[in-house]
Design a protein around this motif. Structure first.
Motif, PDB file in Angstrom:
ATOM      1  N   ILE A  67       0.834  -1.207   0.000  1.00 33.67           N
ATOM      2  CA  ILE A  67       0.000   0.000   0.000  1.00 33.67           C
ATOM      3  C   ILE A  67       0.872   1.263   0.000  1.00 33.67           C
ATOM      4  O   ILE A  67       0.587   2.214  -0.725  1.00 33.67           O
ATOM      5  N   LEU A  70       2.016   1.640  -3.503  1.00 24.79           N
ATOM      6  CA  LEU A  70       0.928   2.066  -4.391  1.00 24.79           C
ATOM      7  C   LEU A  70       0.650   3.549  -4.214  1.00 24.79           C
ATOM      8  O   LEU A  70       0.477   4.291  -5.183  1.00 24.79           O
ATOM      9  N   GLU A  71       0.624   3.983  -2.967  1.00 22.64           N
ATOM     10  CA  GLU A  71       0.305   5.390  -2.702  1.00 22.64           C
ATOM     11  C   GLU A  71       1.410   6.304  -3.198  1.00 22.64           C
ATOM     12  O   GLU A  71       1.148   7.334  -3.809  1.00 22.64           O
ATOM     13  N   SER A  76      -4.560   4.501  -8.340  1.00 22.92           N
ATOM     14  CA  SER A  76      -5.940   4.530  -7.840  1.00 22.92           C
ATOM     15  C   SER A  76      -6.750   3.270  -8.171  1.00 22.92           C
ATOM     16  O   SER A  76      -7.810   3.057  -7.586  1.00 22.92           O
ATOM     17  N   TRP A  77      -6.277   2.461  -9.103  1.00 22.35           N
ATOM     18  CA  TRP A  77      -6.983   1.204  -9.406  1.00 22.35           C
ATOM     19  C   TRP A  77      -5.998   0.040  -9.422  1.00 22.35           C
ATOM     20  O   TRP A  77      -4.825   0.222  -9.762  1.00 22.35           O
ATOM     21  N   ILE A  78      -6.504  -1.157  -9.111  1.00 19.89           N
ATOM     22  CA  ILE A  78      -5.677  -2.370  -9.127  1.00 19.89           C
ATOM     23  C   ILE A  78      -6.357  -3.429  -9.994  1.00 19.89           C
ATOM     24  O   ILE A  78      -7.551  -3.708  -9.819  1.00 19.89           O
ATOM     25  N   SER A  94      -8.163  -0.261   1.729  1.00 20.89           N
ATOM     26  CA  SER A  94      -7.548   0.909   1.086  1.00 20.89           C
ATOM     27  C   SER A  94      -8.051   1.113  -0.344  1.00 20.89           C
ATOM     28  O   SER A  94      -8.085   2.236  -0.831  1.00 20.89           O
ATOM     29  N   TYR A  95      -8.387   0.040  -1.029  1.00 24.42           N
ATOM     30  CA  TYR A  95      -8.786   0.148  -2.445  1.00 24.42           C
ATOM     31  C   TYR A  95     -10.187  -0.410  -2.664  1.00 24.42           C
ATOM     32  O   TYR A  95     -10.467  -1.021  -3.699  1.00 24.42           O
ATOM     33  N   ARG A  98     -12.165  -0.816  -6.023  1.00 27.70           N
ATOM     34  CA  ARG A  98     -11.238  -0.426  -7.085  1.00 27.70           C
ATOM     35  C   ARG A  98     -10.205  -1.523  -7.350  1.00 27.70           C
ATOM     36  O   ARG A  98      -9.111  -1.245  -7.826  1.00 27.70           O
ATOM     37  N   ILE A  99     -10.586  -2.771  -7.031  1.00 22.53           N
ATOM     38  CA  ILE A  99      -9.723  -3.914  -7.350  1.00 22.53           C
ATOM     39  C   ILE A  99     -10.512  -4.908  -8.194  1.00 22.53           C
ATOM     40  O   ILE A  99     -11.541  -5.435  -7.759  1.00 22.53           O
TER      41      ILE A  99
END
Ligand code: GAR
Length: 183
Positions: A67, A70-71, A76-78, A94-95, A98-99
């Motif tokens: 994370i 990623l940040e 913003s997307w996985i 956290s996502y 959006r995964i």
């Protein structure tokens, strides 16, 4: 442009299909891989996509590290593409929403590993591909779209796999674009 990360553990043919898509609605800004030496890593290097390869002992620790990465990369997307680990609560929170994952069966049929072999051995007439949001289960979570693939009388597991993967390579980028453009 929105930034997304692909998570993968293996060959990376879906990663490649995403990278080869013209007018992708996001930039693939990171590849996350949990297997040192996986072919997908070399593919990412070929496309100039930064890679984050990790090998961490326990889930809570590694997800925190992921994370942070990623940040730091503005993701913003996985998109999971042959990522053979279950996402834990840290990452999911956290996502949330959006995964995405792609799976080579018509879920809820044949979840987990070797879905193509499972369907082939089960002798079903139809299998397919599912793109879905993930949750804490194995290949569970709200389904976005499914595409059927007929198992032909003279199919081998190999020929079936080939047709399923062709469907995957078309479907995943298409769904990603539809989804991101509707946001
Ligand atoms: C793909 O067929 C994908 O659907 C599957 O792994 C393969 C990875 O191939 N994922 C799962 O089974 C998830 N449970 P690739 O590395 O060539 O994209």
């Amino acid at each position: 442009k929105l930034k997304a990360a692909v998570f993968a553990s293996g060959t990376g043919s879906n990663f490649e299909a995403i990278m080869e898509t013209k007018h992708l609605a996001c930039e693939i800004a990171l590849l996350v891989c949990d297997k040192a030496g996986a072919s997908v890593i070399a593919k990412a290097e070929k496309y100039g996509v930064p890679t984050f390869v990790f090998d961490a002992p326990d889930k809570a620790t590694y997800e925190k590290v992921i994370i942070d990465k990623l940040e730091e990369s503005g993701i913003s997307w996985i998109f999971l593409a042959g990522y053979m680990r279950i996402a834990g609560p840290t990452l999911l929170r956290s996502y949330e929403g959006r995964i995405l994952n792609i799976h080579p069966s018509l879920l809820p049929a044949f979840p987990g590993v070797d879905a193509i072999g499972q369907a082939f051995r089960a002798g079903v007439g139809t299998t397919g591909v599912t793109v879905h949001y993930i949750d804490e289960g194995i290949d569970t979570g709200p389904i976005i779209v499914q595409e059927k693939v007929t198992i032909l009388k003279d199919d081998t597991e190999e020929s079936l796999k080939k047709r399923i993967q062709q469907v995957e390579h078309q479907l995943y980028p298409k769904v990603i674009n539809q989804l991101l453009q509707s946001k």
